[in-house]
Design an enzyme around this catalytic site. Structure first.
Site, PDB file in Angstrom:
ATOM      1  N   ASP A 128       0.797  -1.235   0.000  1.00 20.42           N
ATOM      2  CA  ASP A 128       0.000   0.000   0.000  1.00 20.42           C
ATOM      3  C   ASP A 128       0.827   1.281   0.000  1.00 20.42           C
ATOM      4  O   ASP A 128       0.311   2.345  -0.331  1.00 20.42           O
ATOM      5  CB  ASP A 128      -0.930   0.026   1.233  1.00 20.42           C
ATOM      6  CG  ASP A 128      -1.930  -1.118   1.222  1.00 20.42           C
ATOM      7  OD1 ASP A 128      -2.200  -1.649   0.132  1.00 20.42           O
ATOM      8  OD2 ASP A 128      -2.436  -1.478   2.307  1.00 20.42           O
ATOM      9  N   GLY A 186      -0.268   6.567 -18.318  1.00 20.60           N
ATOM     10  CA  GLY A 186      -0.900   7.667 -19.054  1.00 20.60           C
ATOM     11  C   GLY A 186      -2.407   7.644 -18.924  1.00 20.60           C
ATOM     12  O   GLY A 186      -3.134   7.960 -19.882  1.00 20.60           O
TER      13      GLY A 186
HETATM   14  O1  F6P Z   1      -2.781  -4.027   3.078  1.00 18.62           O
HETATM   15  C1  F6P Z   1      -2.679  -4.763   1.901  1.00 18.62           C
HETATM   16  C2  F6P Z   1      -4.045  -4.995   1.289  1.00 18.62           C
HETATM   17  O2  F6P Z   1      -3.854  -5.744   0.099  1.00 18.62           O
HETATM   18  C3  F6P Z   1      -4.843  -3.725   0.991  1.00 18.62           C
HETATM   19  O3  F6P Z   1      -4.418  -3.090  -0.182  1.00 18.62           O
HETATM   20  C4  F6P Z   1      -6.238  -4.286   0.907  1.00 18.62           C
HETATM   21  O4  F6P Z   1      -7.202  -3.314   1.235  1.00 18.62           O
HETATM   22  C5  F6P Z   1      -6.228  -5.390   1.941  1.00 18.62           C
HETATM   23  O5  F6P Z   1      -4.863  -5.731   2.161  1.00 18.62           O
HETATM   24  C6  F6P Z   1      -7.001  -6.612   1.515  1.00 18.62           C
HETATM   25  O6  F6P Z   1      -7.005  -7.484   2.590  1.00 18.62           O
HETATM   26  P1  F6P Z   1      -7.432  -9.036   2.456  1.00 18.62           P
HETATM   27  O7  F6P Z   1      -6.271  -9.765   1.895  1.00 18.62           O
HETATM   28  O8  F6P Z   1      -7.707  -9.421   3.863  1.00 18.62           O
HETATM   29  O9  F6P Z   1      -8.623  -9.095   1.556  1.00 18.62           O
END
Ligand code: F6P
Ligand code: ADP
Length: 319
Positions: A128, A186
């Site tokens: 993230d 882009g």
């Molecule tokens: O923090 C990493 C992440 O992939 C976020 O981007 C996403 O919101 C979340 O984890 C998804 O979590 P899970 O794997 O529990 O669905």
């Protein structure tokens, strides 16, 4: 002087976590320490599931996606009872230093342990890029490459069909994956918390592109902001483009880490061991202007994330 350390990965996995585990393990063993791998994050720590590592335990892991230690989410770790169980495990195995690789939630767990007297260091492992104090987190660049590859493919088909691709990318509340992938592909529009959805402006822009003979458009949307299927329908109804939604989902977390993430994780792992060997605790490893530094976890959790206004300006100047 610390003698035994342990490593855990926690929260969502990220490409490059294995490179960090490998770097911590080998740096520590080469400096005379013993290293334990803890399985499934704080859950494994509470349940006393760990293994003594040697240098071969981390062979052929540098290029592997995911985490060889496994990861988990244990909401109960916010409670002191659970934190005390974790401390019991550490005491039982005479572990005097803990490396936590994860995102901000994992850092909160690490901070709680530090306040209870555990020597702990954090490494930023999340796609993230949502941690303050560090320019990049381990996994962000690999996920970015995946997103860019997917959007490039979507562009091929959307330009053949005169469509607008609405692409939802991960990032939790952080818009970096959306912004950086928008810049790298882009894209016509990015929608993030810093760049909220403005439907009239979006229609106007897309209709302008349509009138000026653009045969496709890309809208990149940070997750948790709007329903991309609905947005694609609105685009079909209000612009000259036919909208199609794609949610990239967990594919963004997989794959072999890119060289940048392998090297970043290796540098950060090395620093984490140095921090613990210096008798320091409650710190996390960051990269700033290509320098690997340590900051207090508490500071990182409370300071605002760097503002990306210059990159948004760049985006606006290129569409
Ligand atoms: O923090 C990493 C992440 O992939 C976020 O981007 C996403 O919101 C979340 O984890 C998804 O979590 P899970 O794997 O529990 O669905
Ligand atoms: P990330 O570390 O990627 O942000 P999460 O937010 O899911 O992922 O947090 C990972 C784990 O960290 C949680 O499942 C929990 O075990 C622990 N954690 C999260 N918040 C806290 C907190 N406030 N105090 C103690 N532990 C926490």
């Amino acid at each position: 002087m610390i003698k035994r350390i342990a490593i855990l990965t926690s929260g969502g996995d990220a490409p490059g976590m294995n490179a960090a585990i490998r770097s911590i393990t080998r740096t520590a063993i080469n400096r005379g320490l013993e290293v334990f791998g803890i399985y499934d994050g704080y859950k494994g720590l509470v349940e006393d599931r760990l293994e003594l590592f040697d240098t071969k335990s981390v062979s052929e892991t540098l290029f592997k996606g995911g985490t060889i230690l496994g990861t988990a989410r244990l909401p109960e770790f916010k409670e002191e009872d659970y934190q005390q169980k974790a401390i019991e495990t550490l005491k039982k195995h005479q572990i005097d230093g803990l490396c936590v690789i994860g995102g901000d939630g994992s850092y909160r767990g690490a901070l709680a342990l530090h306040k209870l007297g555990v020597n702990v260091v954090g490494l930023p492992g999340t796609i993230d890029n949502d941690l303050a104090g560090t320019d990049y987190t381990i996994g962000f660049h690999t996920a970015l490459e995946t997103v860019v590859e997917c959007i490039d493919k979507l562009r091929d088909t959307s330009s053949s069909h005169h469509r607008c691709s609405v692409v939802e990318v991960m990032g939790n509340r952080c818009g970096d994956l959306a912004l950086y992938s928008g810049l790298a592909t882009g894209a016509e529009i990015v929608v993030t918390a810093d760049r909220p959805l403005d439907l009239p402006a979006l229609y106007e822009k897309l209709n302008y592109y349509n009138a000026h003979k653009k045969n496709h458009a890309i809208v990149v949307v940070n997750e948790k902001i709007t329903d991309v299927s609905h947005l694609a329908e609105l685009i079909s109804e209000n612009t000259g483009f036919s909208g199609r939604a794609s949610v990239l989902g967990h594919i963004q977390r997989g794959g072999s880490p890119c060289p940048f993430d392998r090297i970043l994780a290796s540098r950060m792992g090395n620093k984490a061991v140095e921090i613990l060997m210096n008798g320091d605790s409650g710190k996390c490893v960051c990269i700033q202007d290509d320098h690997i530094i340590a900051l207090p976890i508490e500071t990182v959790l409370t300071m605002p994330k760097e503002n990306k206004s210059r990159l948004y300006e760049l985006f606006d100047s290129l569409v």
